[in-house]
Design a protein around this motif. Structure first.
Motif, PDB file in Angstrom:
ATOM      1  N   ILE A  82      56.082 -56.032 -93.498  1.00 37.66           N
ATOM      2  CA  ILE A  82      57.328 -56.164 -94.262  1.00 37.66           C
ATOM      3  C   ILE A  82      57.204 -57.322 -95.250  1.00 37.66           C
ATOM      4  N   ARG A  83      57.606 -57.084 -96.488  1.00 38.65           N
ATOM      5  CA  ARG A  83      57.522 -58.146 -97.490  1.00 38.65           C
ATOM      6  C   ARG A  83      58.693 -58.063 -98.458  1.00 38.65           C
ATOM      7  N   ILE A  84      58.936 -59.157 -99.159  1.00 40.59           N
ATOM      8  CA  ILE A  84      59.950 -59.207-100.206  1.00 40.59           C
ATOM      9  C   ILE A  84      59.226 -59.001-101.529  1.00 40.59           C
ATOM     10  N   GLY A  85      59.510 -57.878-102.174  1.00 40.96           N
ATOM     11  CA  GLY A  85      58.711 -57.438-103.301  1.00 40.96           C
ATOM     12  C   GLY A  85      58.570 -58.422-104.442  1.00 40.96           C
ATOM     13  N   ASP A  86      59.630 -59.156-104.782  1.00 39.28           N
ATOM     14  CA  ASP A  86      59.571 -60.054-105.931  1.00 39.28           C
ATOM     15  C   ASP A  86      58.853 -61.362-105.638  1.00 39.28           C
ATOM     16  N   PHE A  87      58.628 -61.679-104.367  1.00 34.09           N
ATOM     17  CA  PHE A  87      58.095 -62.986-104.021  1.00 34.09           C
ATOM     18  C   PHE A  87      56.815 -62.942-103.188  1.00 34.09           C
ATOM     19  N   GLU A  88      56.531 -61.805-102.565  1.00 31.65           N
ATOM     20  CA  GLU A  88      55.393 -61.708-101.656  1.00 31.65           C
ATOM     21  C   GLU A  88      54.539 -60.497-101.998  1.00 31.65           C
ATOM     22  N   THR A  89      53.226 -60.624-101.819  1.00 35.16           N
ATOM     23  CA  THR A  89      52.329 -59.506-102.062  1.00 35.16           C
ATOM     24  C   THR A  89      51.425 -59.323-100.853  1.00 35.16           C
ATOM     25  N   ASN A  90      50.872 -58.122-100.730  1.00 35.42           N
ATOM     26  CA  ASN A  90      49.961 -57.856 -99.627  1.00 35.42           C
ATOM     27  C   ASN A  90      48.580 -58.468 -99.841  1.00 35.42           C
ATOM     28  N   ALA A  91      48.388 -59.142-100.991  1.00 34.02           N
ATOM     29  CA  ALA A  91      47.132 -59.858-101.224  1.00 34.02           C
ATOM     30  C   ALA A  91      47.040 -61.117-100.367  1.00 34.02           C
ATOM     31  N   GLY A 131      62.366 -64.081 -87.981  1.00 40.67           N
ATOM     32  CA  GLY A 131      61.578 -63.813 -89.174  1.00 40.67           C
ATOM     33  C   GLY A 131      60.888 -65.053 -89.702  1.00 40.67           C
ATOM     34  N   PHE A 132      59.609 -64.902 -90.050  1.00 41.30           N
ATOM     35  CA  PHE A 132      58.830 -65.976 -90.663  1.00 41.30           C
ATOM     36  C   PHE A 132      58.464 -65.552 -92.081  1.00 41.30           C
ATOM     37  N   GLY A 133      58.897 -66.328 -93.082  1.00 40.24           N
ATOM     38  CA  GLY A 133      58.676 -65.990 -94.478  1.00 40.24           C
ATOM     39  C   GLY A 133      57.226 -66.122 -94.905  1.00 40.24           C
ATOM     40  N   GLY A 134      56.927 -65.583 -96.080  1.00 39.87           N
ATOM     41  CA  GLY A 134      55.559 -65.550 -96.581  1.00 39.87           C
ATOM     42  C   GLY A 134      54.896 -66.914 -96.611  1.00 39.87           C
ATOM     43  N   ASN A 135      53.628 -66.942 -96.188  1.00 40.73           N
ATOM     44  CA  ASN A 135      52.796 -68.144 -96.206  1.00 40.73           C
ATOM     45  C   ASN A 135      53.299 -69.266 -95.303  1.00 40.73           C
ATOM     46  N   SER A 136      54.157 -68.945 -94.358  1.00 42.87           N
ATOM     47  CA  SER A 136      54.575 -69.963 -93.394  1.00 42.87           C
ATOM     48  C   SER A 136      53.557 -70.052 -92.260  1.00 42.87           C
ATOM     49  N   LYS A 137      53.629 -71.144 -91.501  1.00 42.11           N
ATOM     50  CA  LYS A 137      52.669 -71.397 -90.425  1.00 42.11           C
ATOM     51  C   LYS A 137      53.399 -71.780 -89.142  1.00 42.11           C
ATOM     52  N   VAL A 138      52.880 -71.266 -88.024  1.00 44.12           N
ATOM     53  CA  VAL A 138      53.367 -71.656 -86.700  1.00 44.12           C
ATOM     54  C   VAL A 138      52.143 -72.030 -85.879  1.00 44.12           C
ATOM     55  N   VAL A 139      52.029 -73.296 -85.547  1.00 47.87           N
ATOM     56  CA  VAL A 139      50.869 -73.788 -84.802  1.00 47.87           C
ATOM     57  C   VAL A 139      51.357 -74.356 -83.476  1.00 47.87           C
ATOM     58  N   CYS A 140      50.966 -73.695 -82.387  1.00 50.76           N
ATOM     59  CA  CYS A 140      51.456 -74.042 -81.051  1.00 50.76           C
ATOM     60  C   CYS A 140      50.294 -74.503 -80.185  1.00 50.76           C
ATOM     61  N   HIS A 141      50.282 -75.803 -79.867  1.00 46.10           N
ATOM     62  CA  HIS A 141      49.257 -76.361 -78.990  1.00 46.10           C
ATOM     63  C   HIS A 141      49.809 -76.693 -77.610  1.00 46.10           C
ATOM     64  N   LYS A 142      51.129 -76.656 -77.439  1.00 50.15           N
ATOM     65  CA  LYS A 142      51.748 -76.946 -76.140  1.00 50.15           C
ATOM     66  C   LYS A 142      52.846 -75.932 -75.841  1.00 50.15           C
ATOM     67  N   ALA A 143      53.989 -76.036 -76.528  1.00 49.81           N
ATOM     68  CA  ALA A 143      55.089 -75.098 -76.305  1.00 49.81           C
ATOM     69  C   ALA A 143      56.039 -75.112 -77.492  1.00 49.81           C
ATOM     70  N   ILE A 144      56.316 -73.930 -78.038  1.00 48.01           N
ATOM     71  CA  ILE A 144      57.335 -73.754 -79.063  1.00 48.01           C
ATOM     72  C   ILE A 144      58.258 -72.637 -78.594  1.00 48.01           C
ATOM     73  N   THR A 145      59.551 -72.943 -78.526  1.00 48.24           N
ATOM     74  CA  THR A 145      60.551 -71.966 -78.077  1.00 48.24           C
ATOM     75  C   THR A 145      61.582 -71.788 -79.178  1.00 48.24           C
ATOM     76  N   ILE A 146      61.780 -70.538 -79.603  1.00 46.94           N
ATOM     77  CA  ILE A 146      62.685 -70.222 -80.703  1.00 46.94           C
ATOM     78  C   ILE A 146      63.697 -69.190 -80.214  1.00 46.94           C
ATOM     79  N   GLY A 147      64.975 -69.414 -80.499  1.00 50.44           N
ATOM     80  CA  GLY A 147      66.037 -68.532 -80.034  1.00 50.44           C
ATOM     81  C   GLY A 147      66.222 -67.299 -80.896  1.00 50.44           C
ATOM     82  N   ASN A 148      67.357 -66.622 -80.707  1.00 48.08           N
ATOM     83  CA  ASN A 148      67.677 -65.415 -81.461  1.00 48.08           C
ATOM     84  C   ASN A 148      68.105 -65.745 -82.890  1.00 48.08           C
TER      85      ASN A 148
END
Length: 258
Positions: A82-91, A131-148
């Motif tokens: 899934i992408r936002i056409g005006d801001f994100e590309t499959n490249a 949802g995580f937007g284009g080019n974002s990063k999630v780096v988990c070395h211990k614990a990351i908890t995210i709600g609804n």
């Protein structure tokens, strides 16, 4: 036709959303990689429903342990599809590298270019409608908890680690490099923002773009507008609209003449 209409009508809103996204982005899905990922990651009874969709330009480094903690349906998790056409590309290459445990409770989308890394022994847990937007990063070395109902815009990042130890020369002391991150329900994170180790964000928080967030905001209450570097509470009692519920957003826009 009547049977098909009844079938769709009996779907949950999350199932209908997944089906609609599959139709829109059908040609972005690498079906070979998708089938491989599902049957590699999940027990047969879940894998056969094909809950994960994987794009062509996604690199799967490690599948790790994946837990779908609630009901499972086709297309509930999008990896680079899934992408936002005006801001994100499959490249933009998406990277999934799970060496630990990754728990998903409901619909989730990683837009193109997202990098998710879970180290061995670490736990990344996300709720429903995440949802995580284009080019974002999630780096988990211990614990990351995210709600609804969590939304993170482009070029943002969440780290529960500093990667390296900080040493206080005068006190001859090393500071820990790992601290868990906890994010509540209905939280929005603007583009270009960093959520650092040890961060605790209560329900309903809105983080302004290009902010550097760390620390526990629990004592400030809920529904906070947080902004700055270092980030501070600017306003209390706010709430951001939710792109998972576009009907509501459209109704508000109509009322405001936008």
């Amino acid at each position: 036709m009547g049977f098909l209409g009844g079938f769709v009508k009996n779907m949950s809103s999350e199932e209908r959303y997944s089906l609609s996204m599959m139709k829109v982005f059908f040609w972005n899905i690498n079906w070979i990689k998708t089938f491989w990922f599902n049957f590699k990651a999940l027990p047969f009874g879940q894998a056969i429903k094909i809950p994960f969709l994987v794009s062509y330009n996604t690199k799967i480094k490690n599948v790790g342990k994946i837990i779908l903690s609630k009901s499972v349906h086709t297309g509930m998790v999008s990896i680079g599809v899934i992408r936002i056409g005006d801001f994100e590309t499959n490249a933009e290459k998406t990277v999934f590298n799970n060496m630990g445990t990754f728990t998903v409770a409901g619909n989730m989308k990683m837009h193109p270019g997202v990098k998710v890394v879970v180290r061995q022994g670490a736990e990344l847990s996300v709720g429903e409608r995440v949802g995580f937007g284009g080019n974002s990063k999630v780096v988990c070395h211990k614990a990351i908890t995210i709600g609804n109902d969590f939304r993170m815009s482009w070029n943002s990042q969440i780290f529960d680690t500093d990667f390296h130890f900080l040493y206080n020369i005068e006190k001859d002391k090393h500071y820990p490099r790992l601290k868990p991150v906890t994010i509540g329900n209905n939280v929005f994170v603007g583009n270009g923002t960093t959520i650092g180790k040890g961060t605790v964000l209560p329900d309903g928080c809105v983080v302004s773009c290009i902010s550097k967030v760390s620390g526990d905001f629990t004592n400030e209450g809920k529904n906070l507008l947080i902004s700055g570097n270092p980030a501070k509470v600017l306003i209390k009692g706010v709430e951001m609209g939710n792109s998972w519920f576009m009907d509501k957003e459209d109704a508000i826009a109509k009322q405001m003449g936008e």
